[in-house]
Design a protein around this motif. Structure first.
Motif, PDB file in Angstrom:
ATOM      1  N   TYR A 170      25.583  23.817  34.225  1.00  0.00           N
ATOM      2  CA  TYR A 170      25.464  24.413  35.549  1.00  0.00           C
ATOM      3  C   TYR A 170      26.763  25.081  35.992  1.00  0.00           C
ATOM      4  O   TYR A 170      26.734  26.084  36.720  1.00  0.00           O
ATOM      5  N   ARG A 182      24.984  31.560  49.603  1.00  0.00           N
ATOM      6  CA  ARG A 182      24.170  30.907  48.571  1.00  0.00           C
ATOM      7  C   ARG A 182      24.905  30.870  47.235  1.00  0.00           C
ATOM      8  O   ARG A 182      24.816  29.887  46.487  1.00  0.00           O
ATOM      9  N   ARG A 192      27.428  28.181  47.561  1.00  0.00           N
ATOM     10  CA  ARG A 192      26.820  26.848  47.468  1.00  0.00           C
ATOM     11  C   ARG A 192      26.505  26.501  46.017  1.00  0.00           C
ATOM     12  O   ARG A 192      26.700  25.359  45.594  1.00  0.00           O
ATOM     13  N   ALA A 193      26.006  27.467  45.254  1.00  0.00           N
ATOM     14  CA  ALA A 193      25.707  27.204  43.849  1.00  0.00           C
ATOM     15  C   ALA A 193      26.966  26.758  43.110  1.00  0.00           C
ATOM     16  O   ALA A 193      26.943  25.822  42.302  1.00  0.00           O
ATOM     17  N   ASP A 217      27.882  23.214  44.369  1.00  0.00           N
ATOM     18  CA  ASP A 217      26.948  22.211  43.862  1.00  0.00           C
ATOM     19  C   ASP A 217      27.241  21.873  42.404  1.00  0.00           C
ATOM     20  O   ASP A 217      27.202  20.703  41.999  1.00  0.00           O
ATOM     21  N   ALA A 273      30.318  19.753  42.352  1.00  0.00           N
ATOM     22  CA  ALA A 273      30.040  18.415  42.870  1.00  0.00           C
ATOM     23  C   ALA A 273      29.298  17.577  41.836  1.00  0.00           C
ATOM     24  O   ALA A 273      29.582  16.375  41.657  1.00  0.00           O
ATOM     25  N   TYR A 274      28.346  18.202  41.155  1.00  0.00           N
ATOM     26  CA  TYR A 274      27.609  17.487  40.107  1.00  0.00           C
ATOM     27  C   TYR A 274      28.552  17.065  38.983  1.00  0.00           C
ATOM     28  O   TYR A 274      28.471  15.943  38.468  1.00  0.00           O
ATOM     29  N   ASN A 331      20.713  11.772  40.576  1.00  0.00           N
ATOM     30  CA  ASN A 331      21.247  12.856  39.755  1.00  0.00           C
ATOM     31  C   ASN A 331      20.144  13.797  39.312  1.00  0.00           C
ATOM     32  O   ASN A 331      20.295  15.020  39.330  1.00  0.00           O
ATOM     33  N   PHE A 365      19.058  16.038  42.032  1.00  0.00           N
ATOM     34  CA  PHE A 365      20.095  17.008  42.382  1.00  0.00           C
ATOM     35  C   PHE A 365      20.157  18.151  41.379  1.00  0.00           C
ATOM     36  O   PHE A 365      20.132  19.324  41.754  1.00  0.00           O
ATOM     37  N   TRP A 366      20.256  17.812  40.060  1.00  0.00           N
ATOM     38  CA  TRP A 366      20.417  18.910  39.106  1.00  0.00           C
ATOM     39  C   TRP A 366      19.165  19.772  38.990  1.00  0.00           C
ATOM     40  O   TRP A 366      19.256  20.986  38.775  1.00  0.00           O
ATOM     41  N   MET A 408      19.077  21.979  42.215  1.00  0.00           N
ATOM     42  CA  MET A 408      20.196  22.917  42.139  1.00  0.00           C
ATOM     43  C   MET A 408      19.885  24.055  41.170  1.00  0.00           C
ATOM     44  O   MET A 408      20.184  25.228  41.451  1.00  0.00           O
ATOM     45  N   ARG A 461      17.588  26.662  42.817  1.00  0.00           N
ATOM     46  CA  ARG A 461      18.290  27.454  43.842  1.00  0.00           C
ATOM     47  C   ARG A 461      19.230  28.464  43.199  1.00  0.00           C
ATOM     48  O   ARG A 461      19.297  29.625  43.621  1.00  0.00           O
TER      49      ARG A 461
END
Length: 385
Positions: free
Chosen positions: A254, A279, A282-283, A286, A289-290, A314, A317-318, A321, A324
């Motif tokens: 990611y 956006r 944020r990608a 994210d 953060a992951y 997790n 989330f992934w 994400m 998005r």
């Protein structure tokens, strides 16, 4: 991401980067689920990795690895994705079954299955889901009947990833008369065995990434059972933890996608669209953060901890994400996003559309996100069923 690496970890990163620079194929390989030829090209790449002992760096040296820790694996993954190296055709084996074998397998099983797995000589499919048992994995109906030193396997598996071209599968089977979580066993079986029928399932892009498997009295030795008879649920939950919480989707995947998205925005994005810019940001955040979360999990495991129900957070989330991020890429591309790369007016659309379509499956595979939210509610928050 601002992480402090030791001198040893930095030297390891340099070694990985240099090896990949010398060995990654100059031209992209055909996708491994497109044709048999593409699959075999990826198998050859797995053998190249194994020759350099890069197939799975955390495995013991006598099983084809380097005996390194999970932090070093994350470093390897970062360099792997940054280099544009081919996708791993044997990910079901090395990332899911392999760690489970390490935990539950006997020394003889490890010696039998891990080296050819690392070498790409045996590619593995996952055969858990059934027409009546997808996210509700405890509802499997396929049976394993003991017959002397063997088991006779019967049943119907579906959505088995890699099964069209793979050599082996690891499946969940029920002892006749048992109920729900009781009496389940994880058994390894060759897809070439007598009584096994594999029917391809084509994806929307025409690739045969999945298959349904029919088993009719397939005889396999009891040696192929992983863990004790009836322990299959515990074994599978350990595998699911690796799948949802750590190894199946490494953060580097990611982070690299977020870098590509940022580059796409810089080249083609509408700079006046502040919502679009947010956006993209944020990608990027994210993905970072992951990565930090997975580094934390890896550190905890190195210190002797384990993966518990938090792996479900997790997974949610992934998978969300991923959707998005790729939806943002399609919005940047506008109408051209609907074109395949080979279309006359496509321009430089890349693989964003194909990757977006695949991302849509993320909330379903590895246990649907609805089920993951139930797990979080019941096992982490203590809410009633």
């Amino acid at each position: 991401m601002d992480l402090s690496y030791s001198a040893e970890q930095s030297a390891f990163r340099a070694e990985v980067r240099a090896w990949l620079a010398d060995h990654v194929p100059a031209a992209p390989l055909e996708h491994f689920d497109a044709t048999r030829e593409g699959f075999e090209a990826h198998r050859a790449w797995e053998r190249t990795l194994n020759a350099g002992r890069w197939g799975m760096v955390t495995w013991p040296e006598d099983h084809g690895g380097r005996g390194l820790d999970l932090i070093q694996w994350l470093v390897f993954e970062e360099e792997y994705y940054r280099s544009g190296a081919p996708g791993r055709v044997n990910q079901n084996g090395i990332f899911l079954l392999g760690p489970t074998l390490m935990e539950f397998g006997t020394p003889e099983q490890k010696a039998r299955f891990l080296p050819p797995m690392a070498a790409g000589d045996e590619i593995w499919a996952q055969a858990w889901s059934e027409p009546q048992a997808g996210s509700d994995l405890a509802g499997v109906r396929a049976t394993a009947v003991r017959d002397g030193d063997d088991y006779l396997l019967s049943g119907h598996k579906i959505w088995s990833s890699r099964a069209v071209f793979a050599d082996w599968a690891f499946g969940l089977f029920r002892t006749p008369g048992s109920e729900r979580h009781k009496g389940l066993s994880l058994i390894l079986f060759p897809l070439s065995a007598e009584g096994v029928t594999v029917n391809p399932i084509a994806k929307i892009n025409g690739h045969v990434g999945f298959a349904e498997i029919f088993l009719e009295n397939v005889r396999v030795p009891a040696f192929n059972r992983l863990g004790d008879e009836g322990q299959g649920w515990s074994v599978c939950m350990a595998t699911a933890g690796f799948e949802r919480g750590l190894m199946l989707r490494s953060p580097a995947r990611y982070q690299e996608a977020a870098r590509r998205l940022a580059a796409l925005y810089e080249a083609q994005g509408d700079k006046a669209d502040t919502g679009l810019r947010a956006r993209v940001a944020r990608a990027w955040m994210d993905a970072e953060a992951y990565a930090l979360s997975i580094y934390s999990t890896a550190s905890r495991l190195i210190a002797g901890g384990s993966i518990g129900p938090e792996s479900s957070t997790n997974k949610i989330f992934w998978s969300e994400m991923d959707i998005r991020l790729h939806q943002t890429a399609l919005d940047i591309l506008g109408p051209r996003a609907e074109l395949l790369p080979e279309a006359p007016d496509a321009g430089d659309v890349g693989d964003w559309l194909d990757d977006y379509i695949f991302a849509l499956a993320g909330p379903i595979y590895a246990g649907s996100n609805e089920i993951q939210r139930n797990i979080i509610a019941e096992r982490m928050l203590g809410l009633p069923r």
